[in-house]
Design an enzyme around this catalytic site. Structure first.
Site, short mmCIF file in Angstrom:
data_model
loop_
_atom_site.label_atom_id
_atom_site.label_comp_id
_atom_site.label_asym_id
_atom_site.label_seq_id
_atom_site.Cartn_x
_atom_site.Cartn_y
_atom_site.Cartn_z
N GLU A 89 0.86 -1.08 -0.07
CA GLU A 89 0.11 -0.46 -0.36
C GLU A 89 1.57 1.51 0.10
O GLU A 89 2.37 0.86 1.01
CB GLU A 89 -0.89 0.12 1.35
CG GLU A 89 -1.81 0.74 1.36
CD GLU A 89 -1.53 2.08 1.65
OE1 GLU A 89 -2.21 3.03 0.84
OE2 GLU A 89 -0.81 2.75 3.13
N SER A 90 0.65 1.46 -1.15
CA SER A 90 1.53 3.07 -1.11
C SER A 90 1.26 4.20 0.02
O SER A 90 3.13 4.17 -0.05
CB SER A 90 1.03 3.67 -2.00
OG SER A 90 -0.17 4.70 -2.07
N LYS A 91 0.51 4.25 1.02
CA LYS A 91 1.10 5.45 1.85
C LYS A 91 2.08 5.39 3.13
O LYS A 91 2.49 5.84 3.86
CB LYS A 91 -1.01 5.92 2.44
CG LYS A 91 -0.62 6.91 3.42
CD LYS A 91 -1.36 6.58 4.45
CE LYS A 91 -1.13 8.56 5.34
NZ LYS A 91 -2.43 8.73 5.99
N CYS A 189 -8.69 6.32 -5.70
CA CYS A 189 -7.61 5.42 -5.12
C CYS A 189 -8.95 4.48 -4.25
O CYS A 189 -10.34 5.50 -4.17
CB CYS A 189 -7.18 6.26 -3.75
SG CYS A 189 -7.06 5.51 -1.87
N ASP A 196 -6.24 9.19 -9.94
CA ASP A 196 -4.79 8.38 -10.40
C ASP A 196 -4.99 8.75 -11.69
O ASP A 196 -5.70 7.91 -12.71
CB ASP A 196 -4.91 6.96 -9.87
CG ASP A 196 -4.61 7.00 -8.21
OD1 ASP A 196 -4.27 8.10 -7.61
OD2 ASP A 196 -5.64 5.60 -7.57
N HIS A 228 -3.83 1.00 -8.57
CA HIS A 228 -3.27 1.20 -9.49
C HIS A 228 -3.24 -0.15 -10.53
O HIS A 228 -3.10 -0.81 -11.05
CB HIS A 228 -1.82 1.61 -9.50
CG HIS A 228 -1.91 3.02 -9.24
ND1 HIS A 228 -2.12 3.03 -7.85
CD2 HIS A 228 -1.31 4.15 -9.68
CE1 HIS A 228 -1.64 4.69 -7.39
NE2 HIS A 228 -1.47 4.82 -8.84
N GLU A 229 -2.45 -0.92 -9.50
CA GLU A 229 -1.97 -2.41 -10.16
C GLU A 229 -3.18 -3.43 -10.11
O GLU A 229 -2.81 -3.91 -11.28
CB GLU A 229 -1.27 -3.65 -8.76
CG GLU A 229 -0.13 -2.35 -7.95
CD GLU A 229 -0.90 -2.11 -7.25
OE1 GLU A 229 0.45 -1.60 -6.14
OE2 GLU A 229 -1.13 -1.36 -6.99
N ARG A 257 2.97 10.62 -6.47
CA ARG A 257 2.31 10.95 -5.31
C ARG A 257 2.98 10.23 -4.38
O ARG A 257 3.43 9.15 -3.94
CB ARG A 257 0.54 10.40 -5.20
CG ARG A 257 -0.11 11.18 -3.27
CD ARG A 257 -1.55 10.35 -3.52
NE ARG A 257 -2.55 10.48 -4.85
CZ ARG A 257 -3.07 10.16 -5.38
NH1 ARG A 257 -3.80 8.90 -4.75
NH2 ARG A 257 -4.60 10.19 -6.39
N GLY A 258 2.94 11.64 -3.36
CA GLY A 258 4.07 10.93 -2.20
C GLY A 258 5.40 10.84 -2.33
O GLY A 258 5.56 10.54 -1.20
#
EC number: 1.7.1.13
Length: 281
Positions: A89-91, A189, A196, A228-229, A257-258
């Site tokens: 998870e990106s965050k 998201c 996104d 995204h994936e 992002r981030g």
């Protein structure tokens, strides 16, 4: 709304919640999301996936202290195999990288090994990590996705709800081998519903795919909520199901992002994704 946006696997994520930022190393900040979350509804199972591929991450905001306390900066390149049990998870990835900021490491190799170990544990798969000094990347040209862009069609669109039915009957006629590109991919998201933005490359061999139908399908992601994936796997699965190409590769590069960008690809053929950031990355 997706069919699984309230799934229990998402309940413990920090994404979408107020979070304290830590600047000393903490591997527990990383959080994984089971890939099965979106694969099960698509009828995709780990022991019989119709594709191979990876999630390519670029880490633009990576810094730590060397043994003497001098800050170091790098750009990181990370590849998660599509066979890992979890995506990252990106965050949580961003928070984890922030925890390096005031942490001393004896060498760049120690940093790379730490990233590899922690990300592999989170993803439950073998992750590859490379670190680059800034002077190794300076002067690197803006990359482009090879292929024919389908975005400049003179068509009218007034429905932006996701539907795979746009691909119904989209492939017919003679067998072709071509690569199509669109920069109009926009999804949201799964948790926060923040937009996104991405570019997608579709390489296939099979009956020719109608470009208007394909573009309408891609535009229909505009209100769709998935990571995204998951979007890339959905695109691959839908094209494979409706158009039945002999070979298919789908590669998307999303804006960052981030301090992170995510670039997933899936293929059932011989495909090597081009690396290098696009104009919007």
């Amino acid at each position: 709304m997706s069919s699984y946006d309230n799934h229990q696997a998402l309940a413990g994520l920090t994404l979408g919640k107020s979070t304290d930022y830590r600047d000393t190393y903490d591997a527990s900040l990383l959080q994984g999301v089971p890939r099965s979350l979106n694969r099960d509804p698509l009828g995709l199972h780990a022991d019989n996936l119709p594709f191979h591929g990876a999630d390519i991450w670029t880490l633009y905001e990576l810094s730590w202290l060397n043994g003497k306390g001098l800050p170091q900066v790098a750009v990181g390149h990370v590849e998660l195999p599509d066979t890992s049990l979890n995506l990252v998870e990106s965050k949580s990835f961003k928070l984890y990288l922030n925890s390096f900021n005031q942490t001393r490491f004896a060498s760049w190799q120690d940093v790379a090994e730490t990233l590899t170990r922690d990300l592999s544990a989170c993803a439950q798969g073998k992750v590859k990590v490379s670190l680059y000094r800034l002077d190794e990347l300076e002067g690197q040209p803006i990359a482009r996705l090879h292929g024919t862009c389908i975005d400049d069609q003179d068509i009218e669109i007034d429905n932006y709800q996701f539907s795979a039915d746009y691909l119904q009957g989209a492939a017919s006629g003679k067998i072709v081998e071509e690569t199509l590109v669109s920069h109009l991919l926009k999804s949201n998201c799964l948790i926060t519903h923040q937009p996104d933005w991405g570019s997608v490359q579709i390489q296939y061999r099979g009956a020719k795919i109608d470009r208007e139908q394909l573009l309408r399908y891609l535009v229909s992601f505009r209100h769709h909520n998935e990571f995204h994936e998951q979007c890339v796997e959905r695109i691959f699965n839908d094209i494979l199901r409706f158009c039945q190409p002999e070979s298919l590769s789908v590669y998307a590069r999303y804006t960052r992002r981030g301090g992170l960008d995510i670039n997933p690809w899936r293929s059932n053929g011989d495909f090597s994704p081009a690396t290098g950031r696009l104009a919007r990355q």
